[in-house]
Design a protein around this motif. Sequence first.
Motif, PDB file in Angstrom:
ATOM      1  N   ARG A   1       0.840  -1.207   0.000  1.00 60.02           N
ATOM      2  CA  ARG A   1       0.000   0.000   0.000  1.00 60.02           C
ATOM      3  C   ARG A   1       0.872   1.253   0.000  1.00 60.02           C
ATOM      4  O   ARG A   1       0.569   2.235  -0.683  1.00 60.02           O
ATOM      5  CB  ARG A   1      -0.929  -0.017   1.220  1.00 60.02           C
ATOM      6  CG  ARG A   1      -1.895   1.129   1.256  1.00 60.02           C
ATOM      7  CD  ARG A   1      -2.892   1.059   0.135  1.00 60.02           C
ATOM      8  NE  ARG A   1      -3.786   2.208   0.160  1.00 60.02           N
ATOM      9  CZ  ARG A   1      -4.439   2.640  -0.886  1.00 60.02           C
ATOM     10  NH1 ARG A   1      -4.352   2.021  -2.035  1.00 60.02           N
ATOM     11  NH2 ARG A   1      -5.226   3.688  -0.803  1.00 60.02           N
TER      12      ARG A   1
ATOM     13  N   LEU B   1       0.709   4.562  -2.375  1.00 59.95           N
ATOM     14  CA  LEU B   1       0.503   5.890  -1.791  1.00 59.95           C
ATOM     15  C   LEU B   1       1.657   6.825  -2.137  1.00 59.95           C
ATOM     16  O   LEU B   1       1.450   8.015  -2.390  1.00 59.95           O
ATOM     17  CB  LEU B   1       0.346   5.784  -0.270  1.00 59.95           C
ATOM     18  CG  LEU B   1      -0.935   5.115   0.219  1.00 59.95           C
ATOM     19  CD1 LEU B   1      -0.866   4.872   1.719  1.00 59.95           C
ATOM     20  CD2 LEU B   1      -2.163   5.925  -0.172  1.00 59.95           C
TER      21      LEU B   1
ATOM     22  N   THR C   1      -4.962  14.076   2.126  1.00 58.63           N
ATOM     23  CA  THR C   1      -5.449  12.803   2.659  1.00 58.63           C
ATOM     24  C   THR C   1      -4.483  11.676   2.311  1.00 58.63           C
ATOM     25  O   THR C   1      -4.169  10.827   3.151  1.00 58.63           O
ATOM     26  CB  THR C   1      -6.855  12.484   2.116  1.00 58.63           C
ATOM     27  OG1 THR C   1      -7.739  13.549   2.463  1.00 58.63           O
ATOM     28  CG2 THR C   1      -7.377  11.170   2.666  1.00 58.63           C
TER      29      THR C   1
ATOM     30  N   ASP D   1      -2.390   9.385   4.910  1.00 56.51           N
ATOM     31  CA  ASP D   1      -2.417   7.921   4.861  1.00 56.51           C
ATOM     32  C   ASP D   1      -1.006   7.353   4.707  1.00 56.51           C
ATOM     33  O   ASP D   1      -0.654   6.352   5.332  1.00 56.51           O
ATOM     34  CB  ASP D   1      -3.305   7.428   3.715  1.00 56.51           C
ATOM     35  CG  ASP D   1      -4.784   7.587   4.017  1.00 56.51           C
ATOM     36  OD1 ASP D   1      -5.132   7.922   5.171  1.00 56.51           O
ATOM     37  OD2 ASP D   1      -5.591   7.377   3.092  1.00 56.51           O
TER      38      ASP D   1
ATOM     39  N   VAL E   1       0.676   4.835   7.381  1.00 53.85           N
ATOM     40  CA  VAL E   1       1.193   3.521   6.981  1.00 53.85           C
ATOM     41  C   VAL E   1       2.676   3.408   7.320  1.00 53.85           C
ATOM     42  O   VAL E   1       3.130   2.395   7.857  1.00 53.85           O
ATOM     43  CB  VAL E   1       0.923   3.263   5.477  1.00 53.85           C
ATOM     44  CG1 VAL E   1       1.711   2.073   4.964  1.00 53.85           C
ATOM     45  CG2 VAL E   1      -0.568   3.055   5.231  1.00 53.85           C
TER      46      VAL E   1
END
Length: 171
Positions: A99, A103, A138, A142, A146
């Motif tokens: 992820r 990102l 945002t 995130d 993470v």
Amino acid sequence: MKITSAIANKLLKQLDEEKIFLHNKEVQSCTYDAADGETPIIPDYDYSAVCSQINEIDRKIRVIKHALNLANSQAQINVENSIMSVDEILLEMAQLNNRKIFLDHLRKLQPKERLQLRTMPSRNAVPEYRYINFDIATVQADFDFVSNRIMAMQLALDKHNQTEEFEVELE
């Protein structure tokens, strides 16, 4: 004997290196060349002894890996007020790392980017633009979450691997 995960991994590496050494020695010593009438130089090689040594190394590797797997599945590690086993931590870290890569890609995109023309330019060509379809703040939040979660998990796992002991019966 009692060992930590860190020691177990070092033992496994040492056993693997010993096995590679024996295998290479075996490959070099299992045959020899000599000309007719020449007194051959026969390497010191005992197939049964080498086979027995490799089998013993393989047995030790199995015992250590099994004990390590049991310890990892039964571990109770506190990660940010959540109790997890080693295998749960490793699985979540792999998911989070995947992820994080995406990102990172998103957070590097420009809000507006001019596209390259795919055909020969003409005087009437209208430039095309690509726009992001998300809130960059945002995505950054995130990404930070993470990254911090991965770091917290890694630190908890490192502490566990260095301090928590489990039993291994090698003999």
